[in-house]
Motif scaffolding. Structure first.
Motif, PDB file in Angstrom:
ATOM      1  N   ALA A  28     -47.731  41.157  32.242  1.00  0.00           N
ATOM      2  CA  ALA A  28     -48.383  39.964  32.776  1.00  0.00           C
ATOM      3  C   ALA A  28     -48.844  39.031  31.654  1.00  0.00           C
ATOM      4  CB  ALA A  28     -49.561  40.352  33.661  1.00  0.00           C
ATOM      5  N   GLU A  29     -49.349  39.594  30.563  1.00  0.00           N
ATOM      6  CA  GLU A  29     -49.807  38.771  29.441  1.00  0.00           C
ATOM      7  C   GLU A  29     -48.638  38.066  28.759  1.00  0.00           C
ATOM      8  OE1 GLU A  29     -52.127  39.260  25.169  1.00  0.00           O
ATOM      9  OE2 GLU A  29     -52.233  40.880  26.638  1.00  0.00           O
ATOM     10  N   VAL A  30     -47.530  38.786  28.571  1.00  0.00           N
ATOM     11  CA  VAL A  30     -46.350  38.186  27.959  1.00  0.00           C
ATOM     12  C   VAL A  30     -45.813  37.072  28.852  1.00  0.00           C
ATOM     13  CG1 VAL A  30     -43.979  38.621  27.194  1.00  0.00           C
ATOM     14  CG2 VAL A  30     -45.777  40.285  26.686  1.00  0.00           C
ATOM     15  N   ALA A  31     -45.747  37.317  30.144  1.00  0.00           N
ATOM     16  CA  ALA A  31     -45.263  36.295  31.073  1.00  0.00           C
ATOM     17  C   ALA A  31     -46.150  35.061  31.041  1.00  0.00           C
ATOM     18  CB  ALA A  31     -45.206  36.872  32.487  1.00  0.00           C
ATOM     19  N   ALA A  35     -45.080  31.238  29.796  1.00  0.00           N
ATOM     20  CA  ALA A  35     -45.134  30.138  30.763  1.00  0.00           C
ATOM     21  C   ALA A  35     -46.060  29.022  30.317  1.00  0.00           C
ATOM     22  CB  ALA A  35     -45.581  30.670  32.120  1.00  0.00           C
ATOM     23  N   SER A  36     -46.899  29.285  29.319  1.00  0.00           N
ATOM     24  CA  SER A  36     -47.863  28.265  28.901  1.00  0.00           C
ATOM     25  C   SER A  36     -47.183  27.194  28.056  1.00  0.00           C
ATOM     26  CB  SER A  36     -49.001  28.909  28.109  1.00  0.00           C
ATOM     27  OG  SER A  36     -48.511  29.427  26.898  1.00  0.00           O
ATOM     28  N   PRO A  37     -47.759  25.999  27.997  1.00  0.00           N
ATOM     29  CA  PRO A  37     -47.189  24.932  27.171  1.00  0.00           C
ATOM     30  C   PRO A  37     -47.179  25.313  25.695  1.00  0.00           C
ATOM     31  CG  PRO A  37     -48.936  24.088  28.586  1.00  0.00           C
ATOM     32  CD  PRO A  37     -48.942  25.584  28.715  1.00  0.00           C
ATOM     33  N   TRP A  38     -46.278  24.720  24.953  1.00  0.00           N
ATOM     34  CA  TRP A  38     -46.161  24.997  23.518  1.00  0.00           C
ATOM     35  C   TRP A  38     -47.432  24.549  22.828  1.00  0.00           C
ATOM     36  CZ3 TRP A  38     -42.306  27.821  21.632  1.00  0.00           C
ATOM     37  CH2 TRP A  38     -42.176  27.924  20.245  1.00  0.00           C
TER      38      TRP A  38
END
Length: 56
Positions: A28-31, A35-38
């Motif tokens: 979940a943390e990796v996902a 998915a977060s902005p650069w």
């Protein structure tokens, strides 16, 4: 209308699996990280300016 699913190349998938298995990060943390902005403080990937933000 159904949305088109994103596709990822095998190298990307292998990298994600490596992060989870070798670094022990939860899936979940990796996902969430992927998915977060650069981040603005990081150099951008190809196609972006050096500040990590999209050119406008």
């Amino acid at each position: 209308m159904a949305e088109k699913r994103r596709t990822f190349d095998p190298e990307f998938r292998e990298g994600v699996v490596r992060i989870v298995t070798e670094d022990g990060k939860p899936v979940a943390e990796v996902a969430k990280d992927l998915a977060s902005p650069w981040p603005a403080e990081c150099p951008g990937p190809p196609g972006r300016d050096g500040a990590g933000r999209r050119e406008r």
